[in-house]
Design an enzyme around this catalytic site. Structure first.
Site, PDB file in Angstrom:
ATOM      1  N   HIS A   1       0.815  -1.216   0.000  1.00  0.00           N
ATOM      2  CA  HIS A   1       0.000   0.000   0.000  1.00  0.00           C
ATOM      3  C   HIS A   1       0.849   1.267   0.000  1.00  0.00           C
ATOM      4  O   HIS A   1       0.372   2.328  -0.402  1.00  0.00           O
ATOM      5  CB  HIS A   1      -0.955   0.007   1.201  1.00  0.00           C
ATOM      6  CG  HIS A   1      -0.308   0.324   2.515  1.00  0.00           C
ATOM      7  ND1 HIS A   1       0.372  -0.621   3.262  1.00  0.00           N
ATOM      8  CD2 HIS A   1      -0.226   1.489   3.219  1.00  0.00           C
ATOM      9  CE1 HIS A   1       0.830  -0.054   4.361  1.00  0.00           C
ATOM     10  NE2 HIS A   1       0.489   1.218   4.371  1.00  0.00           N
TER      11      HIS A   1
ATOM     12  N   HIS B   1       3.973  10.176  12.290  1.00  0.00           N
ATOM     13  CA  HIS B   1       3.287   9.087  12.975  1.00  0.00           C
ATOM     14  C   HIS B   1       4.290   8.235  13.725  1.00  0.00           C
ATOM     15  O   HIS B   1       5.449   8.119  13.343  1.00  0.00           O
ATOM     16  CB  HIS B   1       2.402   8.258  12.047  1.00  0.00           C
ATOM     17  CG  HIS B   1       3.062   7.622  10.853  1.00  0.00           C
ATOM     18  ND1 HIS B   1       3.670   8.320   9.846  1.00  0.00           N
ATOM     19  CD2 HIS B   1       3.171   6.313  10.492  1.00  0.00           C
ATOM     20  CE1 HIS B   1       4.122   7.497   8.919  1.00  0.00           C
ATOM     21  NE2 HIS B   1       3.832   6.268   9.295  1.00  0.00           N
TER      22      HIS B   1
END
Length: 312
Positions: free
Chosen positions: A120, A185
């Site tokens: 992804h 993140h």
């Protein structure tokens, strides 16, 4: 000679497909709406090929042999992780080989793949940026998972060499450069040297190539369990600072952060901004448009930046 018609940087997240907003105003809604606008703008640009720079999340590359840069030159297949598209992806092989030759002339001996698996980290942004139009791509995978990582300065140098290689490709064509990753993140460590990474987890990071599907089946539930937390750490101030730097061609302030300061400000997942540095340096153009939404429920600051106009 080929022409670089623009650059787009896009965050990716498993939860863009696993936890999409059900209605307007929910987390991730602005990011997905603006990614659709980027896809429409790219359609107007009419690219013949897309160079996609993205990471791998231990679906193709493991620490039995971890290259800093891998270039796909013939076949590419989506792994299909976290609901991303699985199966063959069209590759602009001629452009891929021209990039390989140009990078070699500039002193970059990147690893080659005639049959590259992409997850992804490449597929999601590729499809969002192109509207899923099946435009041939050249995938360039960077190691952003754990040290040793290519330095920020090395990524800028690679980007400059990549831009030169694209522009000197013998076949005329309109090339869009897409970077996939970041922004801030915080993720669990994937560093085999970390004393907290032990047992089967450590073994899978090193030997997962032996059965990547089995490794993914164990890992994905752990990642899914991180979703939905409105208090997950995201450094929106830093993310916005990073985007502002890309409105110039001077990447020096970002490079000067170095590895440790980058991780302090943007988390271990923030190392994915290396893909943006490569793409921005390749295009040699400043941003003219950006979109940003902190989405702690997706554990990520979700950003898009483009060097071409995006309709409102």
């Amino acid at each position: 000679m080929s022409e670089i018609i623009g650059f787009a940087g896009m965050s990716h997240s498993p939860f863009a497909t696993l936890l999409p907003p059900a209605r307007d105003g929910e987390p991730g809604g602005r990011f997905l709406a603006d990614s659709t606008k980027v896809g429409a703008a790219v359609t107007e640009l009419r690219p013949d090929a897309v160079v996609v720079i993205g990471p791998d999340h231990f679906h193709a590359n493991f620490y039995d042999q971890m290259p800093p840069f891998v270039l796909g030159v013939e076949e590419a297949t989506g792994f299909g992780d976290f609901g991303s598209t699985a199966g063959p992806v069209p590759v602009a092989s001629g452009l891929g080989w021209a990039i390989r030759d140009g990078l070699a002339e500039s002193g970059f001996d990147v690893s080659l793949s005639y049959a590259l698996t992409v997850d992804h980290g490449v597929v999601q942004s590729y499809e969002m940026a192109t509207g899923g139009a099946g435009i041939p791509l050249v995938p360039l995978v960077l190691n952003t998972a754990a040290p040793p990582l290519p330095s920020l300065a090395r990524c800028v140098a690679l980007g400059e060499a990549l831009g030169q290689a694209i522009r000197h490709a013998p076949d005329p064509g309109r090339v869009l450069v897409v970077a996939s990753g970041g922004l801030s993140h915080w993720l669990p460590s994937n560093d085999p040297r970390d004393p907290s990474v032990v047992g089967e987890r450590r073994s899978s990071l090193i030997h997962g190539r032996q059965d990547a599907r089995a490794f993914a089946a164990v890992r994905e539930p752990r990642v899914r369990a991180m979703a939905g937390n409105p208090d997950a750490p995201v450094n929106a101030d830093w993310d916005r600072w990073f985007l502002r730097q890309l409105y110039t061609r001077d990447l020096g302030p970002i490079v000067e952060l170095g590895h440790d300061k980058l991780e302090e400000e943007a988390g271990s997942g923030g190392h994915e901004i290396r893909t943006w540095l490569v793409g921005h340096a390749a295009a040699g153009l400043p941003l003219v448009w950006d979109s940003y939404e902190p989405v702690p429920e997706w554990i990520t600051g979700m950003a898009i930046g483009a060097t071409f106009p995006v309709p409102a």
